[in-house]
Design an enzyme around this catalytic site. Structure first.
Site, PDB file in Angstrom:
ATOM      1  N   GLY A  96      10.326 136.111  35.858  1.00  0.00           N
ATOM      2  CA  GLY A  96      10.630 137.396  36.077  1.00  0.00           C
ATOM      3  C   GLY A  96      12.532 138.026  36.654  1.00  0.00           C
TER       4      GLY A  96
ATOM      5  N   TRP B 276      13.171 141.458  36.524  1.00  0.00           N
ATOM      6  CA  TRP B 276      12.515 142.198  37.273  1.00  0.00           C
ATOM      7  C   TRP B 276      13.975 141.677  38.412  1.00  0.00           C
ATOM      8  CZ3 TRP B 276       7.175 140.760  39.751  1.00  0.00           C
ATOM      9  CH2 TRP B 276       7.248 141.852  41.085  1.00  0.00           C
TER      10      TRP B 276
ATOM     11  N   TRP C 248      21.447 143.465  30.378  1.00  0.00           N
ATOM     12  CA  TRP C 248      22.637 141.738  30.090  1.00  0.00           C
ATOM     13  C   TRP C 248      23.582 141.997  30.213  1.00  0.00           C
ATOM     14  CZ3 TRP C 248      18.835 144.768  26.706  1.00  0.00           C
ATOM     15  CH2 TRP C 248      19.884 145.564  26.095  1.00  0.00           C
TER      16      TRP C 248
ATOM     17  N   TRP D 295      23.711 136.571  31.219  1.00  0.00           N
ATOM     18  CA  TRP D 295      23.421 135.393  31.136  1.00  0.00           C
ATOM     19  C   TRP D 295      24.504 134.306  30.736  1.00  0.00           C
ATOM     20  CZ3 TRP D 295      19.419 138.654  29.527  1.00  0.00           C
ATOM     21  CH2 TRP D 295      18.080 138.447  30.060  1.00  0.00           C
TER      22      TRP D 295
ATOM     23  N   HIS E 269      19.080 130.642  32.792  1.00  0.00           N
ATOM     24  CA  HIS E 269      18.157 129.744  32.082  1.00  0.00           C
ATOM     25  C   HIS E 269      18.065 128.423  32.140  1.00  0.00           C
ATOM     26  CE1 HIS E 269      15.668 133.565  31.396  1.00  0.00           C
ATOM     27  NE2 HIS E 269      15.777 133.624  29.436  1.00  0.00           N
TER      28      HIS E 269
ATOM     29  N   ARG F 224       7.128 131.524  38.178  1.00  0.00           N
ATOM     30  CA  ARG F 224       6.398 131.657  37.822  1.00  0.00           C
ATOM     31  C   ARG F 224       4.904 131.175  37.875  1.00  0.00           C
ATOM     32  NH1 ARG F 224       5.488 136.927  33.901  1.00  0.00           N
ATOM     33  NH2 ARG F 224       3.485 137.663  34.453  1.00  0.00           N
TER      34      ARG F 224
ATOM     35  N   ARG G  54       5.858 143.641  29.233  1.00  0.00           N
ATOM     36  CA  ARG G  54       4.102 143.812  28.733  1.00  0.00           C
ATOM     37  C   ARG G  54       3.077 143.939  29.481  1.00  0.00           C
ATOM     38  NH1 ARG G  54       0.152 140.192  27.412  1.00  0.00           N
ATOM     39  NH2 ARG G  54       0.745 139.210  29.790  1.00  0.00           N
TER      40      ARG G  54
ATOM     41  N   GLY H 103       2.786 142.768  33.517  1.00  0.00           N
ATOM     42  CA  GLY H 103       3.823 142.324  34.223  1.00  0.00           C
ATOM     43  C   GLY H 103       2.637 142.144  35.268  1.00  0.00           C
TER      44      GLY H 103
HETATM   45  S1  PPS Z   1      13.556 136.657  30.052  1.00  0.00           S
HETATM   46  O1  PPS Z   1      13.099 136.885  28.863  1.00  0.00           O
HETATM   47  O2  PPS Z   1      13.199 135.246  30.234  1.00  0.00           O
HETATM   48  O3  PPS Z   1      14.571 137.295  30.069  1.00  0.00           O
HETATM   49  O4  PPS Z   1      12.422 137.421  30.493  1.00  0.00           O
HETATM   50  P1  PPS Z   1      11.950 137.788  32.210  1.00  0.00           P
HETATM   51  O5  PPS Z   1      11.973 139.337  32.325  1.00  0.00           O
HETATM   52  O6  PPS Z   1      11.815 136.381  32.916  1.00  0.00           O
HETATM   53  O7  PPS Z   1       9.555 137.933  31.907  1.00  0.00           O
HETATM   54  C1  PPS Z   1       9.497 138.752  31.752  1.00  0.00           C
HETATM   55  C2  PPS Z   1       7.926 138.929  32.046  1.00  0.00           C
HETATM   56  O8  PPS Z   1       8.212 139.607  33.744  1.00  0.00           O
HETATM   57  C3  PPS Z   1       7.884 140.533  33.724  1.00  0.00           C
HETATM   58  N1  PPS Z   1       8.401 141.982  34.224  1.00  0.00           N
HETATM   59  C4  PPS Z   1       7.545 141.960  35.484  1.00  0.00           C
HETATM   60  N2  PPS Z   1       6.603 142.115  36.160  1.00  0.00           N
HETATM   61  C5  PPS Z   1       6.464 143.014  37.567  1.00  0.00           C
HETATM   62  N3  PPS Z   1       7.113 143.875  37.939  1.00  0.00           N
HETATM   63  C6  PPS Z   1       8.071 143.580  36.991  1.00  0.00           C
HETATM   64  N4  PPS Z   1       9.174 145.133  37.993  1.00  0.00           N
HETATM   65  C7  PPS Z   1       8.712 143.315  35.907  1.00  0.00           C
HETATM   66  N5  PPS Z   1       9.848 143.257  35.678  1.00  0.00           N
HETATM   67  C8  PPS Z   1       9.132 142.227  34.084  1.00  0.00           C
HETATM   68  C9  PPS Z   1       7.709 141.223  32.257  1.00  0.00           C
HETATM   69  O9  PPS Z   1       6.636 142.279  32.066  1.00  0.00           O
HETATM   70  C10 PPS Z   1       6.668 140.152  31.560  1.00  0.00           C
HETATM   71  O10 PPS Z   1       5.753 139.447  32.121  1.00  0.00           O
HETATM   72  P2  PPS Z   1       4.682 140.003  31.458  1.00  0.00           P
HETATM   73  O11 PPS Z   1       3.256 138.936  31.719  1.00  0.00           O
HETATM   74  O12 PPS Z   1       4.747 138.965  29.570  1.00  0.00           O
HETATM   75  O13 PPS Z   1       4.194 141.196  30.889  1.00  0.00           O
END
Ligand code: PPS
Length: 285
Positions: free
Chosen positions: A45, A48, A71, A76, A99, A121, A248, A250
């Site tokens: 997350g 997000w 970014w 980071w 991270h 998560r 992807r 979400g």
């Molecule tokens: S990273 O590479 O560590 O920065 O990735 P990170 O941002 O932590 O995680 C990416 C996943 O978060 C989902 N995501 C969201 N989900 C719901 N709502 C919002 N607004 C949102 N923004 C990012 C993103 O789709 C990735 O999860 P998955 O399950 O692959 O869709």
């Protein structure tokens, strides 16, 4: 692994994004008490929260989320470009990301005690997200098979090491009153309430109307349209959107579409063993 990753403080890190110099920069970084540090295991997350936190801090003004890539907005600390961003010159509160595991944090973090937002998560969804991400990101080892990658994930032989160590380490941190723990699943269930709680933690109370606007902007479907947050600016040789999208699906619970029943049972057994001493009420338990 040999070509793409290096081991730093016991965990794999992708060479394209983290160098000896960037890791040294973080090691010597000086925190301020007013800093807001977002901490996540990958795919939990981060992006997000890189949208939510700046909107709260700006009182709902969307300028930074519309003009700065995530970014740069909430960089980071371990990343290769961060030392060029002049974080020393940024006004407080600075918004920063890492991270890193708790045990990897630099000395200044323990002295200065900035505020931390730790996002967790469901690890089965983290696995699912990383599995797809590993196929589209050139700096990550491409999984041979799901079975092989699952074992690597459970053993912590993936970037930033073990999910279990990361989560239990941060849950057992000292000075927990300056850490807010929030899960991806809580944000899925009630984003508006999550934004409100985060704003309270950041001592930035906002009107109900502003909170609603922020929550709406941070919905998956809306963030997917924001070119400053959807990774569309990354060259396709580095992230190939034809293989998988960064934003992807979400959703919570996509592991049900990914893991076989046997894999899910195996995951649960490992989880139960590794988390047996952790006293925390996870929303997915
Ligand atoms: S990273 O590479 O560590 O920065 O990735 P990170 O941002 O932590 O995680 C990416 C996943 O978060 C989902 N995501 C969201 N989900 C719901 N709502 C919002 N607004 C949102 N923004 C990012 C993103 O789709 C990735 O999860 P998955 O399950 O692959 O869709």
């Amino acid at each position: 692994e040999a070509d793409l990753y290096s081991v730093y403080k016991g965990v794999y890190m992708p060479n394209l994004i983290h160098t000896e110099t960037s890791l040294q920069y973080f090691q010597n970084f000086t925190f301020r008490a007013e800093d807001i540090l977002l901490v996540t295991y990958p795919k939990s997350g981060t992006t997000w929260m890189q949208e939510v936190v700046p909107l709260i801090v700006s009182g709902g003004d969307p300028t930074s989320v519309e003009t700065m890539p995530n970014w740069d907005r909430v960089p980071w600390l371990e990343e290769i470009r961060t030392s060029t961003l002049n974080l020393e010159g940024r006004p407080s509160p600075r918004m920063l990301t890492t991270h890193f595991h708790y045990t990897m944090m630099p000395p200044s973090f323990f002295k200065v005690k900035p505020k931390v937002i730790y996002v967790l998560r469901n690890p089965k969804d983290v696995f699912t997200s990383i599995f797809h991400y590993s196929k589209m990101a050139s700096f990550l080892v491409t999984p041979d098979s799901q079975t092989e990658f699952l074992q690597k994930f459970l053993d912590g032989n993936v970037i930033f090491g073990s999910w279990f160590d990361h989560v239990s380490g941060w849950l057992n941190a000292d000075d927990k009153d300056r850490i807010m723990y929030i899960s991806y699943e809580e944000m899925i269930m009630d984003l508006k309430d999550s934004v409100r709680r985060i704003s309270q933690f950041l001592e930035k109370p906002l009107d109900d109307e502003v909170i609603s606007k922020i929550a709406d902007r941070c919905l998956f479907k809306n963030m997917k349209q924001n070119n400053m947050s959807n990774y569309s600016a990354v060259p396709h040789e580095i992230m190939d959107p034809t293989k998988s999208q960064f934003l992807r699906k979400g959703i919570a619970g996509d592991w049900k579409n990914q893991l076989t029943a046997a894999e899910a049972d195996y995951f649960d057994a490992v989880y139960k063993d590794k988390m047996k001493d952790v006293k925390y009420k996870f929303v997915w338990d």
